[in-house]
Design an enzyme around this catalytic site. Sequence first.
Site, mmCIF file in Angstrom:
data_model
loop_
_atom_site.group_PDB
_atom_site.id
_atom_site.type_symbol
_atom_site.label_atom_id
_atom_site.label_comp_id
_atom_site.label_asym_id
_atom_site.label_seq_id
_atom_site.Cartn_x
_atom_site.Cartn_y
_atom_site.Cartn_z
ATOM 1 C CG HIS A 1 17.480 -38.029 -4.874
ATOM 2 N ND1 HIS A 1 17.951 -39.314 -4.485
ATOM 3 C CD2 HIS A 1 18.584 -37.284 -5.353
ATOM 4 C CE1 HIS A 1 19.105 -39.367 -4.674
ATOM 5 N NE2 HIS A 1 19.610 -38.195 -4.931
ATOM 6 C CD GLU B 1 15.990 -13.768 -8.923
ATOM 7 O OE1 GLU B 1 15.503 -14.355 -7.600
ATOM 8 O OE2 GLU B 1 15.766 -12.588 -9.034
ATOM 9 C CD1 TRP C 1 -0.452 -6.409 -3.258
ATOM 10 C CD2 TRP C 1 -0.798 -6.875 -1.107
ATOM 11 N NE1 TRP C 1 0.020 -7.473 -3.063
ATOM 12 C CE2 TRP C 1 -0.270 -8.204 -1.811
ATOM 13 C CE3 TRP C 1 -0.999 -7.071 0.231
ATOM 14 C CZ2 TRP C 1 -0.271 -9.201 -1.218
ATOM 15 C CZ3 TRP C 1 -0.847 -8.332 0.904
ATOM 16 C CH2 TRP C 1 -0.356 -9.245 0.168
ATOM 17 C CD GLU D 1 8.897 -11.733 -9.334
ATOM 18 O OE1 GLU D 1 8.225 -11.335 -8.463
ATOM 19 O OE2 GLU D 1 10.120 -11.732 -9.518
ATOM 20 C CB CYS E 1 -1.010 0.143 1.008
ATOM 21 S SG CYS E 1 -2.154 -1.257 1.360
ATOM 22 C CG ASN F 1 1.664 0.451 4.185
ATOM 23 O OD1 ASN F 1 1.520 -0.784 3.788
ATOM 24 N ND2 ASN F 1 3.024 0.989 3.999
ATOM 25 N N GLY F 2 -0.261 -1.673 6.051
ATOM 26 C CA GLY F 2 -0.213 -2.722 7.283
ATOM 27 C C GLY F 2 -1.345 -3.232 7.580
ATOM 28 N NE ARG G 1 4.460 1.372 -0.320
ATOM 29 C CZ ARG G 1 5.342 1.137 0.500
ATOM 30 N NH1 ARG G 1 6.675 1.290 0.085
ATOM 31 N NH2 ARG G 1 5.327 0.282 1.707
ATOM 32 C CE LYS H 1 12.602 -12.002 -10.624
ATOM 33 N NZ LYS H 1 13.501 -11.289 -9.378
ATOM 34 C CE LYS I 1 11.087 -3.348 -6.067
ATOM 35 N NZ LYS I 1 11.698 -4.229 -6.819
HETATM 36 C C1 F6R Z 1 10.845 -10.884 -6.647
HETATM 37 C C2 F6R Z 1 11.256 -9.889 -5.526
HETATM 38 C C3 F6R Z 1 10.697 -10.387 -4.126
HETATM 39 C C4 F6R Z 1 11.692 -9.588 -3.229
HETATM 40 C C5 F6R Z 1 11.180 -9.934 -1.818
HETATM 41 C C6 F6R Z 1 12.108 -9.225 -0.782
HETATM 42 O O1 F6R Z 1 11.110 -10.385 -7.764
HETATM 43 O O2 F6R Z 1 11.296 -8.855 -5.851
HETATM 44 O O3 F6R Z 1 10.843 -11.763 -4.089
HETATM 45 O O4 F6R Z 1 12.826 -9.794 -3.244
HETATM 46 O O5 F6R Z 1 9.865 -9.412 -1.382
HETATM 47 O O6 F6R Z 1 11.874 -7.790 -0.867
HETATM 48 P P1 F6R Z 1 13.138 -6.884 -0.301
HETATM 49 O O7 F6R Z 1 14.493 -7.166 -0.976
HETATM 50 O O8 F6R Z 1 12.874 -5.521 -0.428
HETATM 51 O O9 F6R Z 1 13.137 -7.080 1.210
#
Ligand code: F6R
Length: 609
Positions: free
Chosen positions: A505, A482, A74, A489, A2, A100-101, A27, A486, A604
């Site tokens: 396994h 990773e 969010w 998501e 948010c 927010n929260g 956000r 990517k 984010k």
């Molecule tokens: C994936 C992504 C998330 C963040 C995770 C941690 O692309 O961005 O998996 O890496 O939410 O976020 P931070 O690094 O801000 O603690």
Amino acid sequence: MCGIVGYVGNDDAREIIIEGLKKLEYRGYDSAGIALYKDGKIQVRKSAGRIANLEKLIETEDLHSTVGIGHTRWATHGAPSDVNAHPHSDMANTLAVVHNGIIENYLELKEWLAKEHGVVFRSETDTEVIAHLISVYYEDDLKEAVFKAVDKMRGAYAIGVVSAKEPDKIVAVRKDAPLIAGIGEGCNFIASDIPALLKYVRRIYLIENNETVVVTRDDITIYNADRQPVTRDVFHVTWDADAAEKDGYEHFMLKEIHEQPKGLFETLNRRLDDRGNIRLDGIHLTKEEIQQFTKIYIVACGTAYHAGLVGKFAIEKLAKIPVEVDVASEFRYRDPFVDDKTLFIAISQSGETLDTLAALREAKSKGARVLSVVNVVGSSVARESDDVFYTWAGPEIAVASTKAYTTQLMCMYLIGLYMGYTKGTITEEYYRHFIDELRMIPDKLKEVLKQEDSIHEMAKGLYRREQVFFIGRGVDCGVAYEGSLKLKEISYINSFAIAAGELKHGTIALIEQDTLVISLATQDRLFEKMLSNIQEIKARGATVIGLSKEGNKEIEGQANQVIYIPECMDEITPLLSVVPLQLLAYYIARLRGCDIDKPKNLAKSVTVE
Ligand code: F6R
């Protein structure tokens, strides 16, 4: 999650708030709303969906005002609908709240408000409780009412409140969720994050936990947890406003992928002195301290956790200290063994991830030294750590993390090298050679980026798939995780990553005719083993895309297609090998018509548990 923006001044609050919210859409983006003071009332307008929907809703209305608050959501409590969108008001519509929260005890408060004060709720949110609670305590001083309401609330939150009875001010509170106040000329602001205010101010106050801030046109007063006014140094934002713009790229993600050579150059060179030695200025790691550490925990979430997996390889190899990597949401609840000989490394782009922050506090309370690797200057993780190693990625706007990850990797190598060299577990020659190799990475990465068109072509043959596997050994395994994250998501393809040797396994049962397996084989030492794994899956009909270093031509006989990265030390291939995977995920998602910068269900900055 948010985003909050508030403005008190002389200009059009609606325009400023909407502009600010657009910069915070990363956000959360499932609904948005605004509360403006006009004609003696607080006018609330809100809408499900993106900020564009809200703009449309109010475009023809005369809502000129010079005071207001806004929100991009969010959803946590209640579906993303018009009614659940913020701001929320009290029964008399005297005040409005953005939040927010999460308010953890909202059910208890809801029951009390309904029973004792006859409150009738309009939404399913926890936020609405805050508006009614403030109203119960509100006589003639909004700040005092907010203080009393906050005393009743449990959870993590940043809130902003406006009232028709005191239309010249915004009262805002921070508890475990980010909040800043922007200092203007004849106007002032609140926001969840810097990008919202970049167009208007460069001087801000970072609001600390449990602080309340009262913002008027001409004044910003911060109150500490004891409700006493406190002074705060002004934080000068040095970011270029363009850094938060797309700059001609179709998406922030693509722009940020291309910014990686620069981010890596900055992150490395700001830590090298004139003689090419690593200097960790401001980070207290003496030889004696390093020698004292018996254990290192690296704790993070998502992509940052994946950077930690590579960090483990680097630090164990270079500094010869056992490293355990954990996801923050698990670490904090498993009663980990931590003492004053433990170094706890938190990795976080935003520095606001609640799980990471909570894990950090847990480790600190047990006596660990806390070093954080953070991108956002002045964020909570940075402020609560003993030492901070900043990544120089610049603002990362796309929800999918790219340049933060590679700069986090760079920090991991530098920390490992510094510790190893200081402790004497690596030779001078190896140390210098390693740094020379790191110096070459930005240029090598530019070479990798030149493959963009061919990766786009490759994506055209892959984007209709619904299942993809990623495999690798050693550091390649961390990169496989990773690459897989990517892809899933942003394209919503079901992708899964596993250590190549572990495939047999169980998971190999899923490999059948034409299953796509992206196989990372960059490690010279493990190359033949990877070729065997590729043969095993090919024998079951898999289609294989290999990823290897130039020169490893043998892979062409095994894989259906191959992506090459330039020659470099095995240890640091992740800095290069992740980039083709980022590009592949990007182009696959684009061909599938996905909303790349704002994938569904994500945000984010994850400031809830
Ligand atoms: C994936 C992504 C998330 C963040 C995770 C941690 O692309 O961005 O998996 O890496 O939410 O976020 P931070 O690094 O801000 O603690």
